[in-house]
Design an enzyme around this catalytic site. Structure first.
Site, PDB file in Angstrom:
ATOM      1  N   GLU A   1      -4.463  -9.385  -4.490  1.00 53.03           N
ATOM      2  CA  GLU A   1      -4.622  -9.029  -2.918  1.00 53.03           C
ATOM      3  C   GLU A   1      -5.853  -7.823  -3.016  1.00 53.03           C
ATOM      4  O   GLU A   1      -5.792  -6.902  -3.529  1.00 53.03           O
ATOM      5  CB  GLU A   1      -3.266  -8.576  -2.531  1.00 53.03           C
ATOM      6  CG  GLU A   1      -2.201  -9.386  -2.580  1.00 53.03           C
ATOM      7  CD  GLU A   1      -1.005  -8.783  -2.618  1.00 53.03           C
ATOM      8  OE1 GLU A   1      -0.734  -7.614  -2.402  1.00 53.03           O
ATOM      9  OE2 GLU A   1       0.035  -9.625  -2.974  1.00 53.03           O
TER      10      GLU A   1
ATOM     11  N   GLU B   1       3.010 -12.057  -4.779  1.00 50.26           N
ATOM     12  CA  GLU B   1       3.013 -11.712  -5.931  1.00 50.26           C
ATOM     13  C   GLU B   1       3.743 -12.690  -6.873  1.00 50.26           C
ATOM     14  O   GLU B   1       3.048 -13.045  -8.099  1.00 50.26           O
ATOM     15  CB  GLU B   1       3.932 -10.425  -6.298  1.00 50.26           C
ATOM     16  CG  GLU B   1       3.151  -9.182  -5.669  1.00 50.26           C
ATOM     17  CD  GLU B   1       3.303  -8.986  -4.296  1.00 50.26           C
ATOM     18  OE1 GLU B   1       3.892  -9.564  -3.353  1.00 50.26           O
ATOM     19  OE2 GLU B   1       2.285  -8.444  -3.700  1.00 50.26           O
TER      20      GLU B   1
ATOM     21  N   PHE C   1       0.495  -2.350  -6.266  1.00 49.35           N
ATOM     22  CA  PHE C   1       1.430  -1.413  -6.615  1.00 49.35           C
ATOM     23  C   PHE C   1       2.555  -1.872  -7.297  1.00 49.35           C
ATOM     24  O   PHE C   1       3.079  -2.919  -7.149  1.00 49.35           O
ATOM     25  CB  PHE C   1       1.720  -0.586  -5.540  1.00 49.35           C
ATOM     26  CG  PHE C   1       0.830   0.213  -4.819  1.00 49.35           C
ATOM     27  CD1 PHE C   1       0.367   1.475  -5.193  1.00 49.35           C
ATOM     28  CD2 PHE C   1       0.050  -0.270  -3.779  1.00 49.35           C
ATOM     29  CE1 PHE C   1      -0.699   2.185  -4.444  1.00 49.35           C
ATOM     30  CE2 PHE C   1      -0.876   0.294  -3.032  1.00 49.35           C
ATOM     31  CZ  PHE C   1      -1.375   1.459  -3.363  1.00 49.35           C
TER      32      PHE C   1
ATOM     33  N   HIS D   1       4.788   3.322  -3.344  1.00 47.68           N
ATOM     34  CA  HIS D   1       3.491   3.496  -4.219  1.00 47.68           C
ATOM     35  C   HIS D   1       3.530   4.024  -5.151  1.00 47.68           C
ATOM     36  O   HIS D   1       2.318   4.004  -6.036  1.00 47.68           O
ATOM     37  CB  HIS D   1       2.641   3.831  -3.082  1.00 47.68           C
ATOM     38  CG  HIS D   1       2.407   3.088  -1.848  1.00 47.68           C
ATOM     39  ND1 HIS D   1       3.025   3.377  -0.637  1.00 47.68           N
ATOM     40  CD2 HIS D   1       1.561   1.856  -1.699  1.00 47.68           C
ATOM     41  CE1 HIS D   1       3.090   2.383   0.244  1.00 47.68           C
ATOM     42  NE2 HIS D   1       1.954   1.681  -0.297  1.00 47.68           N
TER      43      HIS D   1
END
Ligand SMILES: Cc1ncc(C[n+]2csc(CCOP(=O)(O)OP(=O)(O)O)c2C)c(N)n1
Length: 712
Positions: free
Chosen positions: A416, A447, A470, A516
């Site tokens: 991404e 994902e 992440f 994150h």
């Protein structure tokens, strides 16, 4: 109870309802494989029906029938003629595999759990795969419904890459086809794959075998009204055909049309065929409670085999030729069954082999990954160039990707925002401009799609380097990641998918949060078949990333956020060819009183802590946690008698627990104090800097723990 299959007499269709023969198909071959599949199901199901409790004479341990789905699959398979075609199949796909070259003996040996077959007895007999140097192949399937879709998109994208970027004409006109039932279209995998195929106009055919049941659940629960073809009518870039998979003429016409469409480069197509499920879902299912006898009888009226016979006799085969074909099938199936039963049980002594590539694999390479000759050409050097300029962590990763893109035309980098923007961490900045949109590209926000696509590309021989934005956002890809890790083992080294997954995570510069800043690397150490690299500095990042990109095994490459955001991990550039063999720790400083084992960003806090105590601490940067350098840690602890493990992942069942357990068992008598761990407590990463500082090990808390342990 419904009557057994052999007792059923479906009504053949009236003569005038039979379509004209499509002469472009090898109908004799289609009939042969349909009847073979049916006879194999008969043989397996007959024994299942005679089960009492646990049968001594069971024919297979876990039976899945293709009865009813068979004829249409054989028609479809007859259109897969290109050397680089690939099918991504599911547990009812044996007729397709038989049509593509699976022997009857192997077809039986797999569910019998005998040696050879799809997995050498390691996996369920219907969890299929079919490597074939001259193609087409069947990609290794997994047991999870829906997981077959995104790897098929990867293969389809690889076709376009070989054709358009590597200018390999042999890939022109190749297609990927993915098979699934109507319940599988409710999965994330289906939608992710559909998005990729339609946005990129990939040469991919979706083949939906709609029997109206997902075990016991009706199709209306999977898509409104139960017809995915109708619901997708307005979807862009998708040719849709919807037909009756028991009607040979119609099935052939649609199969021919959709395959021709996909081959011609016009983008993907979806063919939905209704078929009856003429058996229970699987051996243990008796259909009680969810299907009436009347409904089962109605389905039997749609049995494709009598319809196929009515279609072919006498137009293609005479009555006696059909009878002769049936006799031949009976002989061949009986011969194949006897041969499969005579095979040995799998060799249990080899059960640990093929988790990772073995040295002898080079003689019998798995299908997938770079050819061995190219891997050899990219051997690399373990000597670092001391004169390199000082680089920050992100720059080191970028430069290594750049260099590998330059020397390895099979390598692609994606994720991404990875393309135009250069990634949200700017690690891939400028790479698309330099290497082009086909080699460095953005993906849809899935994902599952990123990793599944990578797996399909790797099977097709490319070297995919995928970025997960992440660490936490690898969660939706967990299924594909887990299946990728076990793929070589599950197929007894028939297939492999060496991919690299770059994954930033951990605390940032003074910031954190549960999304994150997750570390949780232990999950990938626990997931079988993965290598997990956790570099603490730029030089190691270069060496480990390059080793991963040239490795025959899949690797998670963890990029710590604080190292990406600060100059903490800066080091001299070790050179364009530098590699660090995965599984080798670095002793950063020697000591005699205590061993401190750590990795990733914690290395920097540990260095500070050790300096502040003035104690003689041996500091080990593990660098990779799978495989991990047991020998280095054991040797050090045997010398010092004390060990402190520091990591950022949470305490309970963190990777430190594994190290501690190994030390307790293998260095117990050399220990002068209990092995200690300093980790984030079992709380998610907090947001406010004060809260973050409270949970993270700091140089001070590490120093305190060192002193404490030295006094113990
Ligand atoms: C991810 C996942 N969830 C659940 C299952 C259990 N399961 C196996 S087959 C199946 C039904 C699938 O039905 P469908 O896709 O229509 O194919 P069919 O069996 O009808 O051919 C389910 C729920 C599974 N294997 N994988």
């Amino acid at each position: 109870m419904p009557a057994p299959p052999s007792a059923r007499k479906p009504t053949p269709p009236p003569r005038d309802a039979v379509d004209p023969i499509d002469p472009r198909f090898d109908w004799r071959k289609i009939a042969y494989h349909t009847l073979v599949s049916r006879a194999m199901d008969d043989a397996e199901e007959a024994t299942n029906r005679n089960r009492t409790s646990v049968p001594k004479d069971h024919l297979v341990l876990y039976q899945f029938s293709a009865r009813g789905h068979d004829m249409a699959q054989c028609v479809l398979a007859s259109r897969l003629t290109h050397a680089h075609d690939a099918a991504s199949a599911y547990y009812r796909s044996r007729p397709l595999l038989l049509s593509l070259g699976l022997t009857i003996e192997d077809g039986f040996a797999s569910p019998l759990g005998r040696s050879g077959g799809f997995s050498d007895g390691r996996d369920i007999g219907v969890v299929c795969n079919f490597p074939c140097a001259d193609g087409p192949i069947v990609m290794p399937m997994s047991g999870d419904v829906g997981s077959q879709f995104t790897p098929a998109a990867g293969w389809a994208q690889a076709i376009t890459y070989y054709r358009d970027v590597l200018k390999d004409r042999s890939w022109r006109g190749a297609i990927a086809v993915v098979l699934g039932g109507e319940a599988s279209i409710a999965t994330n995998g289906f939608w992710s794959c559909l998005t990729m195929a339609t946005t990129l106009k990939l040469p991919l055919l979706f083949y939906v075998e709609d029997n109206g049941l997902g075990i016991s659940v009706r199709g209306g629960m999977q898509t409104p009204g139960g017809n995915i073809a109708a619901n997708l009518a307005s979807f862009g870039n998708l040719l849709i055909r919807d037909g009756d998979g028991t009607n040979p003429g119609q099935t052939a016409a649609f199969a021919d049309e959709v395959v021709a469409h996909v081959r011609s480069g016009n983008g993907p197509a979806l063919l939905r065929l209704t078929v009856p499920r003429l058996s229970s879902h699987s051996g243990p299912d008796n259909q009680k409670g969810y299907r009436s006898d009347a409904e089962i009888a109605q389905d039997w009226e749609r049995d494709p085999v009598p319809k196929l016979k009515a279609y072919l006799v006498p137009a293609v085969l005479s009555e006696s030729e059909w009878a002769a074909l049936e006799r031949q099938v009976e002989r061949d199936v009986s011969f194949g069954l006897t041969a499969a039963r005579a095979r040995n049980a799998p060799d249990a002594t080899g059960i640990r082999k093929h988790i990772y590539a073995e040295s002898e694999d080079a003689e019998r390479p798995a299908f997938g990954g770079m050819p061995a000759s190219e891997r050899k050409r990219l051997a690399g050097s373990t000597t670092s160039k001391e004169s390199g300029e000082q680089l920050r962590f992100a720059e080191a990763v970028r430069r290594t990707l750049d260099q590998e893109l330059t020397v390895n035309p099979r390598l692609v980098v994606f994720g991404e925002d990875v393309g135009v923007k250069g990634g949200v961490h700017l690690v891939t900045e400028g790479l698309q401009r330099k290497h082009g949109v086909a080699r460095v590209f953005d993906t849809s926000l899935s994902e599952e799609g990123i990793i599944g696509r990578a797996v399909g590309m790797a099977i097709a021989g490319l070297v995919p380097v995928a970025e997960i934005q992440f660490r936490k956002y690898a969660d939706p890809a967990a299924e594909q990641l887990n299946n990728c890790g076990t793929l070589r083992w599950r197929t007894a080294n028939r297939f492999c998918a060496p991919i690299v997954v770059r994954m930033p995570g951990g605390f940032g510069k003074d910031v954190g949060d549960p999304w994150h800043s997750l570390s949780a690397e232990v999950q990938w150490a626990h997931a079988i078949g993965w290598q997990v690299a956790m570099p603490s500095n730029s030089a190691d990042a270069v060496g480990l990333l390059r080793a991963a990109m040239r490795s025959p095994n899949p690797t998670i490459f963890f990029e710590h956020r604080s190292l990406l955001m600060t100059s903490d991990g800066s080091a001299r550039y070790p050179g364009d060819d530098y590699v660090i063999p995965l599984g080798t720790a670095r002793v950063m400083r020697e000591g005699s009183d205590l061993t401190l084992v750590t990795w990733g960003a914690m290395v920097h806090r540990a260095v500070e802590a050790v300096a502040s105590t003035g104690a003689s601490v041996e500091l080990i940067d593990l660098r990779t946690i799978a495989p991990w350098d047991k020998a280095a840690v054991l040797a050090s602890v045997r010398k010092t008698g004390r060990c402190l493990i520091v990591h950022e992942d949470t305490m309970t069942a963190g990777f430190g627990a594994e190290i501690a357990a190994v030390l307790a068992r293998e260095a117990f008598w050399e220990l002068d104090a209990p092995v200690d761990r300093l980790c984030v407590e079992d709380v998610p990463m907090p947001y406010h800097p004060d809260l973050l500082a409270t949970v993270l090990p700091s140089a001070e808390s590490i120093a305190t723990r060192i002193r404490h342990l030295l006094e113990a």
